[in-house]
Design a protein around this motif. Structure first.
Motif, PDB file in Angstrom:
ATOM      1  N   SER A 398       0.837  -1.389   0.088  1.00 24.50           N
ATOM      2  CA  SER A 398      -0.013  -0.067   0.135  1.00 24.50           C
ATOM      3  C   SER A 398       0.738   1.309  -0.025  1.00 24.50           C
ATOM      4  O   SER A 398       0.631   2.297  -0.770  1.00 24.50           O
ATOM      5  CB  SER A 398      -1.012  -0.113   1.140  1.00 24.50           C
ATOM      6  N   GLU A 402       1.161   3.939  -3.094  1.00 28.70           N
ATOM      7  CA  GLU A 402       0.865   5.420  -2.791  1.00 28.70           C
ATOM      8  C   GLU A 402       2.089   6.382  -3.146  1.00 28.70           C
ATOM      9  O   GLU A 402       2.009   7.454  -3.665  1.00 28.70           O
ATOM     10  CB  GLU A 402       0.553   5.653  -1.155  1.00 28.70           C
ATOM     11  N   THR A 406       2.131   9.275  -6.220  1.00 31.53           N
ATOM     12  CA  THR A 406       2.054  10.435  -5.855  1.00 31.53           C
ATOM     13  C   THR A 406       3.552  11.283  -5.977  1.00 31.53           C
ATOM     14  O   THR A 406       3.677  12.326  -5.725  1.00 31.53           O
ATOM     15  CB  THR A 406       1.710  10.821  -4.322  1.00 31.53           C
ATOM     16  N   LYS A 425      -4.479   4.192 -13.884  1.00 31.16           N
ATOM     17  CA  LYS A 425      -5.426   4.471 -13.245  1.00 31.16           C
ATOM     18  C   LYS A 425      -5.922   3.281 -12.605  1.00 31.16           C
ATOM     19  O   LYS A 425      -6.651   3.435 -11.494  1.00 31.16           O
ATOM     20  CB  LYS A 425      -6.601   4.978 -14.419  1.00 31.16           C
ATOM     21  N   ALA A 428      -4.180   3.459  -9.310  1.00 32.36           N
ATOM     22  CA  ALA A 428      -4.684   4.137  -8.573  1.00 32.36           C
ATOM     23  C   ALA A 428      -5.879   3.839  -7.754  1.00 32.36           C
ATOM     24  O   ALA A 428      -6.164   4.061  -6.502  1.00 32.36           O
ATOM     25  CB  ALA A 428      -5.012   5.659  -9.179  1.00 32.36           C
ATOM     26  N   ALA A 429      -6.799   3.005  -8.392  1.00 36.38           N
ATOM     27  CA  ALA A 429      -8.075   2.363  -7.831  1.00 36.38           C
ATOM     28  C   ALA A 429      -7.699   1.230  -6.822  1.00 36.38           C
ATOM     29  O   ALA A 429      -8.158   1.271  -5.750  1.00 36.38           O
ATOM     30  CB  ALA A 429      -8.954   1.673  -8.888  1.00 36.38           C
ATOM     31  N   SER A 431      -4.837   1.260  -4.896  1.00 36.78           N
ATOM     32  CA  SER A 431      -4.421   2.214  -4.090  1.00 36.78           C
ATOM     33  C   SER A 431      -5.463   2.517  -2.952  1.00 36.78           C
ATOM     34  O   SER A 431      -5.236   2.672  -1.789  1.00 36.78           O
ATOM     35  CB  SER A 431      -3.502   3.399  -4.352  1.00 36.78           C
ATOM     36  N   LYS A 432      -6.397   3.156  -3.310  1.00 35.16           N
ATOM     37  CA  LYS A 432      -7.684   3.423  -2.760  1.00 35.16           C
ATOM     38  C   LYS A 432      -8.248   2.326  -1.857  1.00 35.16           C
ATOM     39  O   LYS A 432      -8.653   2.611  -0.811  1.00 35.16           O
ATOM     40  CB  LYS A 432      -8.598   4.059  -3.502  1.00 35.16           C
ATOM     41  N   SER A 436      -5.736   4.640   0.688  1.00 33.49           N
ATOM     42  CA  SER A 436      -4.907   5.879   0.444  1.00 33.49           C
ATOM     43  C   SER A 436      -5.800   6.750   0.154  1.00 33.49           C
ATOM     44  O   SER A 436      -6.885   6.475  -0.733  1.00 33.49           O
ATOM     45  CB  SER A 436      -3.953   5.460  -0.586  1.00 33.49           C
ATOM     46  N   ASP A 437      -5.699   8.059   0.612  1.00 27.52           N
ATOM     47  CA  ASP A 437      -6.674   9.109   0.380  1.00 27.52           C
ATOM     48  C   ASP A 437      -5.822  10.134  -0.744  1.00 27.52           C
ATOM     49  O   ASP A 437      -6.519  11.327  -0.800  1.00 27.52           O
ATOM     50  CB  ASP A 437      -7.220   9.665   1.624  1.00 27.52           C
ATOM     51  N   LYS A 438      -4.918   9.926  -0.973  1.00 24.46           N
ATOM     52  CA  LYS A 438      -4.075  10.735  -1.697  1.00 24.46           C
ATOM     53  C   LYS A 438      -4.224  10.667  -3.269  1.00 24.46           C
ATOM     54  O   LYS A 438      -4.493   9.502  -3.961  1.00 24.46           O
ATOM     55  CB  LYS A 438      -2.587  10.472  -1.643  1.00 24.46           C
ATOM     56  N   GLU A 439      -4.378  11.747  -4.122  1.00 21.93           N
ATOM     57  CA  GLU A 439      -4.601  11.591  -5.277  1.00 21.93           C
ATOM     58  C   GLU A 439      -3.404  11.394  -6.389  1.00 21.93           C
ATOM     59  O   GLU A 439      -2.292  11.830  -5.926  1.00 21.93           O
ATOM     60  CB  GLU A 439      -5.218  13.128  -5.968  1.00 21.93           C
TER      61      GLU A 439
END
Length: 725
Positions: A398, A402, A406, A425, A428-429, A431-432, A436-439
């Protein structure tokens, strides 16, 4: 009865390495256990006691975090089946792999065991070290990427950028399919005996496809091996299908303007990677990067600087820096040398020859979290075509995801941009899902356009074709050609001829591009950049600089129609640099390249301004005298400005004596040079040259043939060190 052809699941990442990432499956409470293996899809189910790894399954959409059995990942059915053989022999390559893996696994177990016992490092014999190096290359070459490159039903479907070379090789050797070449190459490398004397380096290109033979030689001999471990106990390395195939270093792509296709133009691996476990990583570092204890020797440092320039400086648009340049690793120590005062020194009784009984000590280098994440990031960037990502723990994975998503360095460029974006992408999905709450951050960069990529590709291909012939001894230079004789007089050989020609072409391209890129900048800055580049070039072998000045001459004369083409050394490109080449044996090697460059560029400058009388008396600074003075100073704007540094011992001695006499005799002798507007130092130098000129032939009589000596005098005092008549 016909032989039954059994299919096999064949791994491209060995199970003995996968087990280092694995754990025993323990079903969670409430999971239903099966007593026997079900059929069909259910065969993928995992049972208590199975060795499994934590993975991100990229074959699912969306990707799935799950466990996978060690014996059913990172492989495919009948990957190494040799259909050119009778059925009983079709799996012989896989059988050879099994034998080699058994041998390599013993050494790798030795590495992991010493680490588990908290040893600072371990000793390997030369034979063990060479086995590891061979095995690491095979991990790369046997991987899915190479399989996809060669696995073609029809020869004409092979579409790698070396396709014409491969087709020629297949026709010559009688191979029916590209796959046959790959399997033959694999067998050849597995059977290779890497003798301590390294005769194998000479022999291998004659036994297999030359381009791939050179790839193995560079991998095994052009990089050194180090073993790393995270310094932070919580950090871990990940593993992907192609971890053993990726590299760190410049990897450039261009868009072919005529087709719109994205094509590879150049790449230079500076680091290769071989994960052993979540806590151990073998890293191979290119010899073009510094090695302090070796570079303390000026000769070695000079050779490394040349290698660095050949690999990077002559190819890329700007200074290339590795993102792992500060990785705290070093070459393995050995039992035949020691470091004294920061320099390597052979032990008593050693003569520098490689021996079978030599041993090497590999330290476990602790590396910081940022280096671990950089390496993992390289794996993730290249995982868009992979089937799985293997990791140790979810928490670490994780954090790895992240940090990668980032980071400010996520630039999407090169080939397969759409697939890379889609993959990013997906990560990124995931990671969430992991909390993770980072864009995520990334940016797209277009590839530069190239006018004639096909011409560029075919030009590179021809150089590789000629180089291959040279290596295999299939091609000899025509020693009757005067150009070849001059090239040889500068230390060039059959083995370096086409490489020097290609590198000179690249040097010329870089020189032109620097001028194009710097348009609009202050002219003094542009001139400074030209001088710095020239200084770098003149530290290269004089044989290559000789080729380079032929590019300059061809461009000025209009014979070089295209930037990417090689020069034709035929009529029209002769010049005073050829006289220097013929007299190379009496010139100091460290001055030879500078003399060649100065002879050619001064000659070109004089021919561009035939109307200027270089030695007309200057009493006032009008436009004509300004042009005259500018040309005079341009001709002397080099490190060779003073004839006392000309590179010929006898002439340098005469020059020092005559310069002293000029000082002693005072201003009258200096006025012999005329042009009172010149600075005092310039007038002293011109007076010295005039005196040396009168003694030039006498000082060198008997050193070279008289006709050549007279020609050399003309070149010296009319062109390189222009002197008043």
């Amino acid at each position: 009865m016909a032989d039954i052809i059994r299919t096999q699941y064949q791994h491209f990442v060995p199970q003995f390495l996968l087990r280092n990432f694995s754990h025993v499956h323990k079903p969670r409470k409430g999971d239903r256990e099966k007593k026997k293996h079900p059929k069909g899809k259910g065969e993928k189910r995992i049972y208590p006691g199975d060795r499994v790894v934590n993975t991100l399954d990229l074959s699912e959409d969306p990707p799935v975090l799950c466990e996978a059995r060690v014996n059913r990942i990172f492989g495919q059915m009948d990957m190494y089946r040799d259909t050119s053989k009778d059925s009983p022999e079709q799996q012989h390559v896989e059988e050879m792999f099994s034998k080699l893996e058994g041998q390599a696994s013993i050494v790798f177990r030795k590495i992991t065991k010493a680490f588990e016992q908290k040893e600072p490092g371990l000793w390997l014999t030369r034979e063990e070290k060479d086995l590891v190096r061979k095995f690491l290359f095979l991990l790369q070459y046997r991987g899915s990427g190479y399989h996809q490159r060669f696995y073609r039903d029809r020869t004409e479907d092979y579409d790698a950028n070396d396709r014409e070379l491969l087709w020629e090789y297949m026709a010559e050797k009688g191979f029916k399919q590209p796959m046959d070449v790959w399997l033959h190459n694999l067998r050849t490398i597995m059977e290779l005996r890497m003798d301590p004397e390294k005769k194998w380096i000479h022999d291998l290109p004659k036994c297999m496809y030359t381009d791939d033979a050179m790839g193995f030689i560079i991998h095994a001999e052009g990089m050194y091996m180090a073993i790393c471990t995270p310094s932070n106990a919580g950090d871990e390395f990940i593993l992907t299908d192609n971890s053993y195939n990726v590299f760190e270093g410049p990897n450039c792509f261009v868009t072919d303007k005529s087709t719109g296709k994205v094509e590879g133009s150049a790449h230079a691996p500076l680091h290769h990677f071989a994960p052993i476990s979540a806590k151990l990583m073998i890293i191979l570092r290119s010899f073009v990067l510094p090695v302090p204890e070796e570079d303390a020797n000026p000769r070695v440092k000079e050779e490394r600087d040349e290698l660095h320039f050949m690999a990077l400086g002559a190819v890329y648009n700007q200074e290339v820096k590795s993102v792992l340049s500060d990785l705290p690793i070093a070459k393995a120590r050995n039992n035949y040398s020691k470091i004294v005062g920061g320099r390597l020194q052979l032990l008593e009784g050693e003569d520098g020859k490689h021996r079978k009984d030599h041993k090497f000590y590999f330290k476990y280098f602790p590396i910081h979290a940022n280096h671990v994440q950089t390496i993992n990031g390289i794996f993730l960037y290249n995982a868009y075509l992979c089937s799985r990502i293997v990791f140790g723990t979810k928490d670490n994975f994780s954090r790895t995801l992240e940090e990668y998503l980032t980071a400010n360095c996520n630039i999407i460029t090169g080939d397969d941009v759409e697939r890379r974006l889609e993959f990013l992408k997906k990560l990124a999905a995931v990671s969430k899902v992991l909390g993770s709450d980072k864009e995520p951050l990334w940016k797209e960069e277009p590839n530069p356009e190239m006018e004639d990529y096909e011409g560029f590709r075919l030009g590179i291909l021809e150089m590789r074709r000629q180089h291959s012939k040279m290596i295999k001894g299939d091609m000899k230079l025509d020693n009757d050609l005067e150009a070849v004789q001059m090239y040889r007089s500068l230390g060039g050989t059959e083995g370096t001829f086409f490489m020097d020609m290609d590198q000179a072409r690249r040097m010329w391209i870089l020189r032109v591009k620097i001028d194009v890129w710097s348009q609009g900048l202050d002219e003094s800055l542009r001139q400074r950049n030209r001088l710095l580049l020239t200084e770098s070039y003149c530290r290269l072998p004089s044989s290559r600089v000789w080729f380079y000045v032929k590019h300059i001459r061809a461009a000025v004369s209009g014979q070089l129609k295209e930037l990417e083409t090689n020069v034709d050394l035929g009529d029209g490109l002769q010049g005073p640099e050829d006289t220097i080449a013929k007299a190379a044996h009496i010139i100091k090697p460290q001055r030879l390249a500078q003399l060649i460059y100065q002879a050619a560029t001064n000659d070109i400058a004089l021919k561009e301004s035939p109307e200027i009388n270089l030695w007309a008396k200057i009493d006032k600074l009008d436009m004509d005298s300004f042009k005259q003075l500018k040309l005079l100073r341009r001709l002397n704007a080099s490190e060779l400005q003073h004839i006392r540094h000309c590179g010929i011992d006898e002439i340098e001695q005469v020059a020092r004596e005559e310069e002293t006499n000029v000082f002693k005799e005072g201003i009258r002798s200096r006025e012999e040079a005329g042009n009172s507007i010149l600075e005092e130092g310039e007038r002293i130098e011109l007076s010295t040259r005039m005196r040396v000129r009168s003694k030039f032939v006498k000082a060198l009589r008997g050193k070279i043939e008289l006709t050549l000596l007279k020609a050399l005098k003309e070149v010296f005092f009319k062109i390189i060190f222009p002197t008043p008549v």
